[in-house]
Scaffold this active site. Structure first.
Site, PDB file in Angstrom:
ATOM      1  N   VAL A   1      40.763  38.967  47.794  1.00  0.00           N
ATOM      2  CA  VAL A   1      39.931  38.899  48.995  1.00  0.00           C
ATOM      3  C   VAL A   1      38.878  37.807  48.873  1.00  0.00           C
ATOM      4  O   VAL A   1      38.732  36.953  49.751  1.00  0.00           O
ATOM      5  CB  VAL A   1      39.243  40.256  49.266  1.00  0.00           C
ATOM      6  CG1 VAL A   1      38.274  40.147  50.435  1.00  0.00           C
ATOM      7  CG2 VAL A   1      40.283  41.325  49.534  1.00  0.00           C
TER       8      VAL A   1
ATOM      9  N   ASP B   1      32.085  35.641  39.672  1.00  0.00           N
ATOM     10  CA  ASP B   1      32.884  36.732  39.119  1.00  0.00           C
ATOM     11  C   ASP B   1      32.398  37.014  37.695  1.00  0.00           C
ATOM     12  O   ASP B   1      32.033  36.080  36.969  1.00  0.00           O
ATOM     13  CB  ASP B   1      34.373  36.374  39.106  1.00  0.00           C
ATOM     14  CG  ASP B   1      35.269  37.607  39.092  1.00  0.00           C
ATOM     15  OD1 ASP B   1      35.931  37.885  40.106  1.00  0.00           O
ATOM     16  OD2 ASP B   1      35.301  38.306  38.043  1.00  0.00           O
TER      17      ASP B   1
ATOM     18  N   ARG C   1      38.573  34.371  34.558  1.00  0.00           N
ATOM     19  CA  ARG C   1      38.902  34.086  35.954  1.00  0.00           C
ATOM     20  C   ARG C   1      38.148  32.850  36.433  1.00  0.00           C
ATOM     21  O   ARG C   1      38.728  31.975  37.084  1.00  0.00           O
ATOM     22  CB  ARG C   1      38.548  35.308  36.818  1.00  0.00           C
ATOM     23  CG  ARG C   1      38.714  35.114  38.322  1.00  0.00           C
ATOM     24  CD  ARG C   1      40.158  34.932  38.707  1.00  0.00           C
ATOM     25  NE  ARG C   1      40.333  35.016  40.150  1.00  0.00           N
ATOM     26  CZ  ARG C   1      41.372  34.523  40.798  1.00  0.00           C
ATOM     27  NH1 ARG C   1      42.340  33.897  40.128  1.00  0.00           N
ATOM     28  NH2 ARG C   1      41.481  34.648  42.105  1.00  0.00           N
TER      29      ARG C   1
ATOM     30  N   THR D   1      37.263  48.525  45.199  1.00  0.00           N
ATOM     31  CA  THR D   1      36.803  49.907  45.380  1.00  0.00           C
ATOM     32  C   THR D   1      37.989  50.830  45.093  1.00  0.00           C
ATOM     33  O   THR D   1      38.671  51.288  46.017  1.00  0.00           O
ATOM     34  CB  THR D   1      36.260  50.146  46.806  1.00  0.00           C
ATOM     35  OG1 THR D   1      37.151  49.553  47.764  1.00  0.00           O
ATOM     36  CG2 THR D   1      34.884  49.540  46.958  1.00  0.00           C
TER      37      THR D   1
ATOM     38  N   THR E   1      36.298  47.860  51.003  1.00  0.00           N
ATOM     39  CA  THR E   1      36.635  49.042  51.792  1.00  0.00           C
ATOM     40  C   THR E   1      35.945  50.276  51.229  1.00  0.00           C
ATOM     41  O   THR E   1      36.063  50.578  50.039  1.00  0.00           O
ATOM     42  CB  THR E   1      38.160  49.265  51.792  1.00  0.00           C
ATOM     43  OG1 THR E   1      38.795  48.084  52.294  1.00  0.00           O
ATOM     44  CG2 THR E   1      38.522  50.445  52.682  1.00  0.00           C
TER      45      THR E   1
ATOM     46  N   CYS F   1      45.081  49.231  48.678  1.00  0.00           N
ATOM     47  CA  CYS F   1      44.573  49.597  50.007  1.00  0.00           C
ATOM     48  C   CYS F   1      45.197  50.890  50.531  1.00  0.00           C
ATOM     49  O   CYS F   1      44.554  51.935  50.553  1.00  0.00           O
ATOM     50  CB  CYS F   1      44.843  48.465  51.000  1.00  0.00           C
ATOM     51  SG  CYS F   1      43.837  47.001  50.721  1.00  0.00           S
TER      52      CYS F   1
ATOM     53  N   ARG G   1      48.150  46.201  40.783  1.00  0.00           N
ATOM     54  CA  ARG G   1      47.167  47.280  40.908  1.00  0.00           C
ATOM     55  C   ARG G   1      47.761  48.462  41.679  1.00  0.00           C
ATOM     56  O   ARG G   1      48.293  48.305  42.769  1.00  0.00           O
ATOM     57  CB  ARG G   1      45.914  46.781  41.637  1.00  0.00           C
ATOM     58  CG  ARG G   1      45.054  45.833  40.831  1.00  0.00           C
ATOM     59  CD  ARG G   1      43.903  45.320  41.660  1.00  0.00           C
ATOM     60  NE  ARG G   1      44.362  44.511  42.782  1.00  0.00           N
ATOM     61  CZ  ARG G   1      43.552  44.067  43.749  1.00  0.00           C
ATOM     62  NH1 ARG G   1      42.268  44.368  43.740  1.00  0.00           N
ATOM     63  NH2 ARG G   1      44.039  43.320  44.717  1.00  0.00           N
TER      64      ARG G   1
END
Length: 425
Positions: free
Chosen positions: A17, A35, A40, A86, A121, A261, A332
């Site tokens: 995202v 980050d 990364r 999240t 989210t 998600c 994930r």
């Protein structure tokens, strides 16, 4: 309120995202991509994005974008956009630790007049009830007096090259009317598809969490229908194709529901619902169905192996694909792991191939080995778990050559026709 000409943005979290958003905003503003993962940051500084959402040429062209893992660098910014994960914990309860840690950090770096926008989210109320108090406590500031907040839920679809961040309509909101207008104007500078200003932060939070909850419930219905139709010896895909000839029939398909998600967000909503005294029935029923699909898939495979007189105990099964969706490296919350774990309860030897999955991530996250290649004629069953383009291009004949003379080909993703496989979900 800050003027758009004076905006300097920090995007906190550079995953699927945050990075595309940082690149998009860098076309108009100075942006720091932050980050806590130093590796990364280092890879992005060399022009490499391991998520494969942003190409090297896009990163090279983003001249107004810099990367950092140094908290001090954030003090030069006045807009902070939070895009951290999240997840849920082992008890399927919301895990707000990344979000709260980000809020603590922002409490240490924000100045008077700054704006914090959350994209992660969450359940309705999390921004104002959980995150903002942390910022206030660490900064000593007061919301809507010393600093301001907004919420604009992410709508990124990992691996989807047709729907990029600029092409997806953006919901926006703010902690007061002036902030709401500012946040909406800010996103409107880069979102070509337009924006929708919600009446409050809670409304924007609720809108996001029900988007994926609605999909989850619909897929659960189709999964339950697939279980019923299999018992009736009816091909589910053929039923859906027939029903789909009606103009208002929704084109959902059966399958595993994983990822960060759809398989997670409903638990945020049910958690909040239960905290105010209502236990959801339909949402949790859908979650139970979808969470159990891995076990169901294995039960179907084992039955077919027994019917074909293939010894299950000690057999070799090839699982094709580990990522949570096709043509995407994201593992994930992949539900393929449920299939693998269930197969192991039958003392099955499982091999995994996945051209998109990082072998290092698979080992670190799930203690699994991704094979570079597999030999022909070695498997009692082959299970197509993810519809990567590479598997489609491979074709049925080449896939069947991987099996022993007597084997089962289970097409979980309806990649091939019914007549070419032994089982379809």
């Amino acid at each position: 309120m800050i003027k758009l000409l004076d905006v300097k943005i920090a995007v906190i979290g550079l995953g699927y995202v945050g990075l595309p958003l940082a690149v998009a905003f860098s076309k108009r503003f100075s942006v720091i991509g932050f980050d806590i993962n130093t590796n990364r940051v280092k890879e992005l500084e060399t022009g490499v994005d391991s998520t494969q959402e942003i190409s090297k040429s896009e990163l090279d062209a983003a001249e107004a974008l810099s990367f950092s893992c140094n908290e001090e660098d954030l003090k030069a910014c006045n807009i902070f956009i939070v895009t951290v994960p999240t997840p849920i914990d082992n008890l399927k309860q919301p895990d707000l630790i990344p979000l709260l840690k980000a809020s603590e950090m922002l409490g240490r770096v924000i100045k008077k007049g700054d704006v914090i926008i959350y994209e992660s989210t969450v359940y309705p109320g999390a921004t104002e009830d959980d995150c903002i108090p942390v910022v206030e406590r660490l900064s000593g500031f007061t919301l809507n007096k010393d600093f301001f907040a907004g919420y604009s839920p992410e709508r990124i679809n990992p691996g989807d090259k047709s729907h990029r961040v600029e092409d997806i309509l953006k919901v926006t909101s703010g902690s007061d009317e002036e902030t709401a207008n500012f946040v909406d104007d800010l996103y409107a500078t880069v979102i070509k598809a337009g924006t929708f200003k919600a009446s409050s932060i809670k409304v924007a939070e609720a809108a996001k969490v029900i988007e994926n909850t609605q999909r989850d419930v619909n897929i659960a219905l189709i999964n339950e229908l697939a279980i019923i139709f299999n018992r009736l010896d009816i091909d589910t895909c053929e039923v859906l194709e027939a029903a789909g000839t009606k103009w208002n029939f929704l084109p959902f398909r059966p399958g595993l529901v994983g990822g960060h998600c759809i398989g997670v967000d409903p638990y945020y909503l049910t958690h909040k619902s239960e905290s105010v005294g209502y236990r959801p029935e339909m949402i949790l029923a859908g979650r139970r169905i979808n969470d159990n699909m891995g076990s169901y898939v294995v039960s179907q495979l084992v039955k077919q192996m027994i019917n074909k007189k293939i010894e299950v105990n000690g057999s070799r099964v090839l699982v094709m694909g580990l990522t949570f969706k096709e043509n995407c490296p994201d593992i994930r919350n992949t539900k393929v792991i449920d299939i693998i774990d269930e197969l192991k309860t039958y003392e099955v030897n499982v091999d995994i191939i996945d051209p998109w999955c990082s072998p290092i991530e698979a080992e670190n996250e799930y203690d699994l080995v991704i094979r570079d290649e597999v030999k022909e004629g070695g498997y009692d069953a082959i299970l197509v778990a993810v519809a990567h383009d590479e598997f489609k291009e491979m074709g049925v004949q080449a896939m069947r050559k991987l099996g022993k003379p007597k084997h089962i080909l289970y097409d979980l993703k309806h990649v091939f026709s019914k007549d070419d496989v032994d089982i379809r979900l």
